[in-house]
Design an enzyme around this catalytic site. Structure first.
Site, PDB file in Angstrom:
ATOM      1  N   ASN A  94       0.587  -1.105  -0.045  1.00 55.13           N
ATOM      2  CA  ASN A  94      -0.606  -0.365  -0.153  1.00 55.13           C
ATOM      3  C   ASN A  94       0.822   1.126  -0.162  1.00 55.13           C
ATOM      4  O   ASN A  94       1.712   1.371   0.690  1.00 55.13           O
ATOM      5  CB  ASN A  94      -0.311  -0.290   1.278  1.00 55.13           C
ATOM      6  CG  ASN A  94      -1.793   1.161   1.384  1.00 55.13           C
ATOM      7  OD1 ASN A  94      -1.819   2.070  -0.012  1.00 55.13           O
ATOM      8  ND2 ASN A  94      -2.670   1.030   2.497  1.00 55.13           N
ATOM      9  N   ARG A 117      -2.757  -1.687  -3.795  1.00 50.58           N
ATOM     10  CA  ARG A 117      -3.647  -0.565  -3.578  1.00 50.58           C
ATOM     11  C   ARG A 117      -3.412   0.002  -3.872  1.00 50.58           C
ATOM     12  O   ARG A 117      -2.162   0.754  -4.976  1.00 50.58           O
ATOM     13  CB  ARG A 117      -3.467  -0.377  -2.557  1.00 50.58           C
ATOM     14  CG  ARG A 117      -4.439   0.656  -1.968  1.00 50.58           C
ATOM     15  CD  ARG A 117      -4.822   0.828  -0.914  1.00 50.58           C
ATOM     16  NE  ARG A 117      -6.001   2.215  -0.383  1.00 50.58           N
ATOM     17  CZ  ARG A 117      -6.507   1.758   0.855  1.00 50.58           C
ATOM     18  NH1 ARG A 117      -5.800   1.966   1.749  1.00 50.58           N
ATOM     19  NH2 ARG A 117      -7.719   2.909   0.881  1.00 50.58           N
ATOM     20  N   HIS A 160     -12.392   4.379  -1.103  1.00 48.76           N
ATOM     21  CA  HIS A 160     -12.691   3.572   0.524  1.00 48.76           C
ATOM     22  C   HIS A 160     -12.741   1.883   0.357  1.00 48.76           C
ATOM     23  O   HIS A 160     -12.998   1.145   0.563  1.00 48.76           O
ATOM     24  CB  HIS A 160     -13.152   3.983   1.812  1.00 48.76           C
ATOM     25  CG  HIS A 160     -12.737   5.469   2.200  1.00 48.76           C
ATOM     26  ND1 HIS A 160     -12.808   6.595   2.255  1.00 48.76           N
ATOM     27  CD2 HIS A 160     -11.266   5.349   2.330  1.00 48.76           C
ATOM     28  CE1 HIS A 160     -11.772   7.215   3.402  1.00 48.76           C
ATOM     29  NE2 HIS A 160     -10.966   6.696   3.213  1.00 48.76           N
ATOM     30  N   ARG A 171      -9.627  17.725   5.097  1.00 46.69           N
ATOM     31  CA  ARG A 171     -10.364  17.676   3.572  1.00 46.69           C
ATOM     32  C   ARG A 171     -12.064  18.801   3.598  1.00 46.69           C
ATOM     33  O   ARG A 171     -12.032  17.731   5.053  1.00 46.69           O
ATOM     34  CB  ARG A 171     -10.980  17.132   2.883  1.00 46.69           C
ATOM     35  CG  ARG A 171      -9.570  16.472   2.502  1.00 46.69           C
ATOM     36  CD  ARG A 171      -9.380  14.745   1.641  1.00 46.69           C
ATOM     37  NE  ARG A 171      -8.423  13.746   2.128  1.00 46.69           N
ATOM     38  CZ  ARG A 171      -8.637  13.096   2.418  1.00 46.69           C
ATOM     39  NH1 ARG A 171      -9.700  12.249   1.203  1.00 46.69           N
ATOM     40  NH2 ARG A 171      -7.605  12.033   2.590  1.00 46.69           N
ATOM     41  N   GLU A 212      -8.267  -3.213   5.631  1.00 46.94           N
ATOM     42  CA  GLU A 212      -8.198  -3.352   3.586  1.00 46.94           C
ATOM     43  C   GLU A 212      -7.087  -4.267   3.829  1.00 46.94           C
ATOM     44  O   GLU A 212      -7.540  -4.885   2.282  1.00 46.94           O
ATOM     45  CB  GLU A 212      -7.660  -1.942   3.556  1.00 46.94           C
ATOM     46  CG  GLU A 212      -9.109  -1.267   3.844  1.00 46.94           C
ATOM     47  CD  GLU A 212      -8.517   0.417   4.494  1.00 46.94           C
ATOM     48  OE1 GLU A 212      -7.956   1.133   5.164  1.00 46.94           O
ATOM     49  OE2 GLU A 212      -8.960   1.343   3.483  1.00 46.94           O
TER      50      GLU A 212
END
Ligand code: ADP
Length: 385
Positions: A9, A84, A172, A232, A370
Site C-alpha cells: 500500500n 492498493r 475506500h 478536507r 483493507e
C-alpha cells in the site's frame, strides 16, 4: 512448504506491507517504511525500528522491507503481490493482474487522482522488478462502487463529461469490500438488507450497500467530496471555488491546498486534524469542529437511507469509527426517526453490537481490514493461475 503473498500500500511518503500465507487472511508480518523523501524509517513487527538512508524513494523502501522480511521470516516464498491502487477508472470493477502495459493504462488515470496514483504505481513498478516471477495484482479503491446505479454515478453535467470519465467513483472500496464480506459471513440477515457503512478515519466517507450491492457513496469524483475530514472540506458548493478564483485570484494549486490540506477538522478548529486532540481540547472551536463532523455524518446517513429506501444497520469503522464513543454517541443522537438508538454502556465498552434494546435498526462497530482484502486479491489470482 508454505507459500506467501505480499500486500503493498504505497502512499506519498509511506509504503505499508503485509505478509500472508497463501491460504489465510491473517497476516504473519506487517510493517511499513514511513517518511519516504524526508527521514525514512523501517518498522516491521518482530524487528527493531531502523533508520534508512535518504533518497531512493519507493524502490529503496521496498528493498529495505524485503531485507527485513528475509530476516524476520527467512523461509518466505512470495508467489503473489497485491497492490492498493486508488483509481481503476470507469471499467475496473474488481482486482486484476498487472504488467507493464496495464501500469501504463493506469498511469493515464493519474489526472483523476494526482495525489495518489503516481505513488501507487511507483510501488507496483518496484515490485515487478523485485519479483519478476510472482503474480502482480492491482486492487482498486474505486472498484467496489462501479456497480452503483447510474443516478448515483453521474453528475448533472453535459452528457459528454460522463463519457470522459467525470463520474462519482467513490473511494475506500477495499474497506467497504471487507465490511460487506464480513457482514455476509457473520450477519447474513443484515447483509441481505440495507446497510450504511461509515468509514471514519483521517479520510472519511460513507456508503450505502443494499443486498451486498453498492448503491451510493458520499465520495464522488475525488476523495474530497462528502463528509468533512481531517483536513478536507467534504461537499462544497462549486460557487465557493469560483469565488476563490475570481475574487481572491487563487489558482488551481492554491485551491487544491485549501480543499485538501487546510480545511475539515483542522480548518474549523484551527487546532488539529486529529480527532483525539480535538476531543481532549477545551477550546469551543474544537467542539464545533466535532459538531460539524457529526452533523454531516447524520445528514449523509439520511441521504443514503433515502437512496436505499430504508436502513437496517449502521456500521462504524476505521480510526474514529472504531475508537471514538463520543463521535458514535453524537452521530446517533437524534437518529431515532431511522430506528437508530445505541446502548450507552455497550458504546463505551468496546462492544461490537451497540444497538439499544428494542431499537429497530442495528448499530455495529466493526474493525476494517483493507490489507486482508488485498491479500485475498493475490490469493484468488494464485488459485486461478
Ligand atoms: P487513515 O485515514 O489515515 O487511515 P485512521 O483510520 O487511522 O486514518 O484514523 C485516524 C483518526 O482516528 C484520527 O483522527 C485519530 O485521532 C482517530 N482516532 C484514533 N483513535 C482514537 C480514539 N481512541 N478516540 C478518538 N479518535 C481516535
Amino acid at each position: 512448504m508454505t507459500t506467501h503473498v505480499l500486500t503493498l500500500n504505497a502512499g506519498s511518503s509511506s509504503l505499508k506491507v503485509g505478509l500472508y500465507p497463501a491460504d489465510s487472511g491473517t497476516a504473519i508480518l506487517k510493517g511499513q517504511v514511513e517518511g519516504i523523501g524526508t527521514a525514512p524509517k523501517l518498522r516491521l513487527d518482530k524487528l527493531p525500528e531502523r533508520d534508512l538512508e535518504l533518497g531512493g524513494g519507493h524502490r529503496a523502501a521496498l528493498h529495505a522491507i524485503l531485507e527485513g522480511i528475509s530476516e524476520a521470516v527467512p523461509n518466505a516464498d512470495i508467489r503473489g503481490v497485491a497492490h492498493r491502487i486508488v483509481h481503476g477508472g470507469p471499467d475496473r470493477g474488481g482486482s486484476r493482474l498487472i504488467d507493464d502495459a496495464e501500469i501504463e493504462a493506469l498511469e493515464r488515470l493519474a489526472p483523476f487522482a494526482p495525489l495518489h496514483q503516481p505513488h501507487n504505481l511507483a510501488g507496483a513498478r518496484a515490485a515487478i522488478e523485485a519479483f519478476p516471477d510472482a503474480l502482480q495484482v492491482a486492487c482498486f479503491d474505486t472498484a467496489f462502487h462501479r456497480a452503483q446505479p447510474w443516478v448515483n454515478d453521474t453528475f448533472a453535467l453535459p452528457r459528454e463529461y460522463y463519457d470522459k470519465g467525470v463520474r462519482r467513483y467513490g473511494f475506500h472500496g477495499l474497506s467497504y469490500d471487507y465490511i460487506n464480506a464480513h457482514l455476509a459471513q457473520e450477519y447474513p440477515d443484515l447483509h441481505a438488507g440495507r446497510v450504511v457503512v461509515a468509514h471514519l478515519g483521517n479520510g472519511a466517507s460513507m456508503c450505502g450497500i443494499k443486498a451486498g450491492q453498492p448503491i451510493a457513496s458520499t465520495m464522488g469524483f475525488s476523495p474530497a467530496d462528502g463528509l468533512a475530514m481531517g483536513t478536507r472540506t467534504g461537499q462544497i458548493d462549486p460557487g465557493v471555488l469560483l469565488y476563490m478564483m475570481t475574487e481572491e485570484g487563487l489558482d488551481a494549486e492554491a485551491i487544491n491546498d485549501v480543499i485538501y490540506r487546510r480545511s475539515g477538522l483542522l480548518g474549523l478548529s484551527g487546532i488539529s486534524n486529529d480527532m483525539r486532540s480535538l476531543e481532549s481540547s477545551d477550546d469551543p472551536k474544537a467542539a464545533q469542529a466535532i459538531e460539524y463532523f457529526c452533523a454531516r455524518i447524520r445528514r449523509e446517513a439520511g441521504s443514503l437511507a433515502a437512496a436505499m429506501e430504508g436502513i437496517d444497520a449502521l456500521v462504524f469503522t476505521a480510526g474514529i469509527g472504531e475508537n471514538s464513543p463520543t463521535v458514535r454517541a453524537e452521530v446517533t443522537k437524534g437518529m431515532g426517526w431511522l430506528g437508530i438508538e445505541i446502548d450507552a454502556e455497550a458504546n463505551t465498552g468496546r462492544k461490537t453490537d451497540i444497538t439499544a434494546p428494542g431499537a429497530a435498526t442495528r448499530t455495529l462497530v466493526l474493525p476494517t481490514d483493507e490489507e486482508s482484502v488485498l491479500a485475498r486479491g493475490a490469493q484468488e489470482a494464485l488459485s486461478a493461475s
